[in-house]
Design an enzyme around this catalytic site. Structure first.
Site, short mmCIF file in Angstrom:
data_model
loop_
_atom_site.label_atom_id
_atom_site.label_comp_id
_atom_site.label_asym_id
_atom_site.label_seq_id
_atom_site.Cartn_x
_atom_site.Cartn_y
_atom_site.Cartn_z
N ASP A 220 6.84 9.15 -6.39
CA ASP A 220 7.48 10.11 -7.29
C ASP A 220 7.46 11.52 -6.69
O ASP A 220 6.44 11.95 -6.14
CB ASP A 220 6.71 10.10 -8.62
CG ASP A 220 7.42 10.84 -9.72
OD1 ASP A 220 8.56 10.48 -10.02
OD2 ASP A 220 6.83 11.78 -10.29
N GLU A 270 -2.82 -1.35 6.88
CA GLU A 270 -4.05 -2.16 6.79
C GLU A 270 -3.72 -3.56 6.26
O GLU A 270 -4.54 -4.47 6.32
CB GLU A 270 -5.05 -1.52 5.80
CG GLU A 270 -5.69 -0.25 6.31
CD GLU A 270 -6.43 0.51 5.20
OE1 GLU A 270 -6.61 -0.02 4.07
OE2 GLU A 270 -6.81 1.67 5.46
C1 NOJ Z 1 10.83 11.76 -11.15
C2 NOJ Z 1 10.93 10.66 -12.16
O1 NOJ Z 1 11.94 9.77 -11.75
C3 NOJ Z 1 11.23 11.32 -13.48
O2 NOJ Z 1 11.56 10.38 -14.46
C4 NOJ Z 1 10.03 12.15 -13.87
O3 NOJ Z 1 10.33 12.87 -15.05
C5 NOJ Z 1 9.66 13.15 -12.78
N1 NOJ Z 1 9.69 12.58 -11.47
C6 NOJ Z 1 8.27 13.70 -13.02
O4 NOJ Z 1 7.31 12.73 -12.72
#
Ligand code: NOJ
Length: 563
Positions: A220, A270
């Site tokens: 993310d 790993e």
């Molecule tokens: C990207 C994610 O896809 C989204 O849904 C989220 O709100 C933000 N990152 C924050 O984690």
């Protein structure tokens, strides 16, 4: 729709594909938003057992892998991207044992499992953040996050002009007067990646899930972990929309991120086979995006350029060319090319592609789908055509749950039912992302169209039953049947080179490319039918007869076989 040409590659079955260590290079990955997929216990929230019960559906669809958006314990301030424990399952969605069963069942079907890792921030209810609030400024507990004193005579102004992606300042003041950084919601404090304990925690978290059998990770906001926190904090009011090309922005796409991901790669390696990873970053696609896909880093990065493109032939050609070139210049072993048309963060492409190019999809959602009114049939036709085009490109493709049903965006969710923090932080001016997260319709009727036994956590519109899986399974011309046919053919046809050849550039509105084995895709962006070029038509996005004499209708695509 089946192919009989003896020259065609023999079908490579999923078992053989999944046995390759680099299965992800040309995989079709299906994104599951677990809370909206299938509810097994009737509480209105999708869960892991619900997903497990629907694995046969995904098996028959013909995908290679599932990617699960966060299913971890969370107060749901941001749909689960506000995590209070990165190594457990939210009790509303199940248990670790349910997760193990899900992985085991998926693997029995030779489906890979990818999980989301959210390293930029935690939830405010995470024990670390509670400890930080209970501790003094300057304490080790505060050093896990980014706390600063404010500006102004009494520290009453935020420490810098940094903005939250969800609207407003990225700083929130706490009782003792300090401020903490949150690039997203106030309920999502940013972690301090200069703290060695944070780095080690995430390496161990990767191992925790890899040891449980997961095959890969979706990372993310991969471009925002490292920050320049030297004083005075530098101005950065533009989020990640305009970034310098030398990695010097204080908040995004900094050069030192690449060392972090090299250390992650060492963990992935790993394992046998090495775990895969795909970076999520929303920088405008640039030659820097594919740096994250280098083989000694994450290996793959989401390329959102198609998803950001309006229905425009020249724009599609341009983004495909740019992505292929940028990829070639960085991901030396050719592993990281990806394509995406829909995710849980953007309006569904079956609606988006019907919009005039001057209208931003998010503005259309914020108008509750009224400005302008769109032609849903047109959107669906274009979505089918764009999907066939995407699936014929080299590399891997990511699908978002429900796109195989041709689901449109639910733009008219009543504002008081909206859950997205974007809507709350902007006072409703930006309605947010709930419209693509509405729980799936499995049956044409019932309390939640077969999603579960009760109403679902987000309201489903009455028309959703028209798109039910049950109905589409018995309709030979449905979106679902098209996706199934396309995925089955793609597995027979997909090859591993990462280039293509453009053809027929002289026909107005025709986008036409050819792969090295003779697989061609032609899309008609014009407003009149165009004659088919030579070659055997093998799949048409509008399900018209495959005969070579039938011209290609506007807003549709065809796959041709011409070895
Ligand atoms: C990207 C994610 O896809 C989204 O849904 C989220 O709100 C933000 N990152 C924050 O984690």
């Amino acid at each position: 729709m089946s192919l009989t040409d003896p020259d065609l590659h023999p079908q490579v079955d999923r078992q053989s594909r999944s046995a390759r260590a680099d299965w992800w290079r040309d995989a079709v990955v299906y994104q599951v938003y677990p809370r909206s997929f299938a509810d097994s216990d009737g509480d209105g929230i999708g869960d892991l057992q619900g997903l497990r019960s629907r694995l046969p559906y995904l098996d028959a669809l013909g995908i290679d892998a599932i990617w699960l958006t966060p299913f971890y314990p969370s107060p749901l301030a941001d749909g689960g991207y506000d995590i209070s424990d990165h190594r457990d399952v939210d009790p509303r969605l199940g248990t670790l044992s349910d997760f193990d069963q899900l992985v085991s069942d998926a693997h029995a079907l030779h489906l890979k499992v990818i999980v989301d890792i959210v390293p930029n921030h935690t939830s405010v209810v995470h024990p670390w953040f509670r400890e930080a609030l209970d501790s003094a400024p300057g304490s080790p507990a505060r050093d896990r996050y980014i706390f600063r004193n404010g500006r102004g005579p009494h520290g009453e102004l935020p420490p810098s002009d940094w903005k939250s992606h969800f609207g407003g300042s990225a700083w929130q003041r706490v009782e003792d007067g300090q401020w903490y950084l949150h690039l997203f919601d106030t309920a999502q404090p940013d972690l301090n990646w200069q703290n060695p304990g944070i780095r080690q925690y995430f390496l161990d978290t990767l191992r925790f899930w890899a040891d449980r059998g997961v095959d890969g990770f979706r990372v993310d906001v991969a471009h925002s972990l490292a920050k320049d926190l030297s004083e005075p904090l530098r101005s950065q009011p533009t989020l990640d929309r305009q970034l310098p090309m030398d990695g010097s922005d204080p908040l995004y796409d900094r050069n030192e991120l690449h060392d972090i991901y090299r250390s992650w790669r060492a963990v992935f390696d790993e394992y046998e086979p090495p775990r895969m990873a795909v970076a999520e970053l929303w920088t405008p696609t640039s030659s820097r995006t594919y740096l994250y896909a280098r083989p000694d880093e994450l290996g793959q990065v989401f390329d959102f350029s198609l998803l950001n493109a309006p229905w425009d032939r020249n724009r599609f050609v341009e983004v495909i060319n740019t992505s292929i070139a940028d990829h070639a210049s960085h991901a030396q072993d050719g592993g990281g090319l990806t394509w995406v048309l829909s995710t849980h963060d953007v309006p569904r492409h079956a609606s988006r592609l019907a919009l005039p190019s001057a209208v931003a999809p998010i503005d259309w959602v914020s108008s509750h789908g009224l400005q302008p009114l769109i032609d849903e049939d047109l959107g669906r036709r274009r979505a089918h055509a764009a999907t066939l085009m995407m699936l014929a490109l080299p590399g891997s493709a990511y699908l978002f749950q429900g796109e195989e049903l041709g689901l449109p965006e639910v733009a008219d969710i009543p504002i008081d039912a909206v859950q997205d923090p974007i809507a709350h932080r902007t006072g409703g001016a930006v309605k947010g992302r709930d419209g693509c997260r509405v729980p799936l319709p499995w049956q044409s009727d019932g309390a939640s169209f077969g999603f579960g036994e009760q109403q679902s956590w987000l309201p489903q519109p009455p028309w959703l039953g028209r798109y039910a899986v049950q109905a589409q399974l018995v309709d030979g011309r449905s979106s679902l049947q098209l996706y199934r046919a396309a995925l089955s053919l793609r597995h027979a046809l997909q090859t591993r080179e990462t280039h293509l050849v453009w053809l027929s550039q002289d026909v107005d509105g025709a986008l036409h490319f050819r792969r090295t084995n003779g697989w061609e895709c032609l899309v008609n962006f014009s407003n009149k039918p165009i004659p088919l070029p030579p070659g055997q038509p093998i799949l048409r996005s509008d399900c018209t007869p495959l005969g070579p004499g039938t011209p290609l209708n506007p807003d549709t695509a065809v796959w041709l076989w011409r070895p």
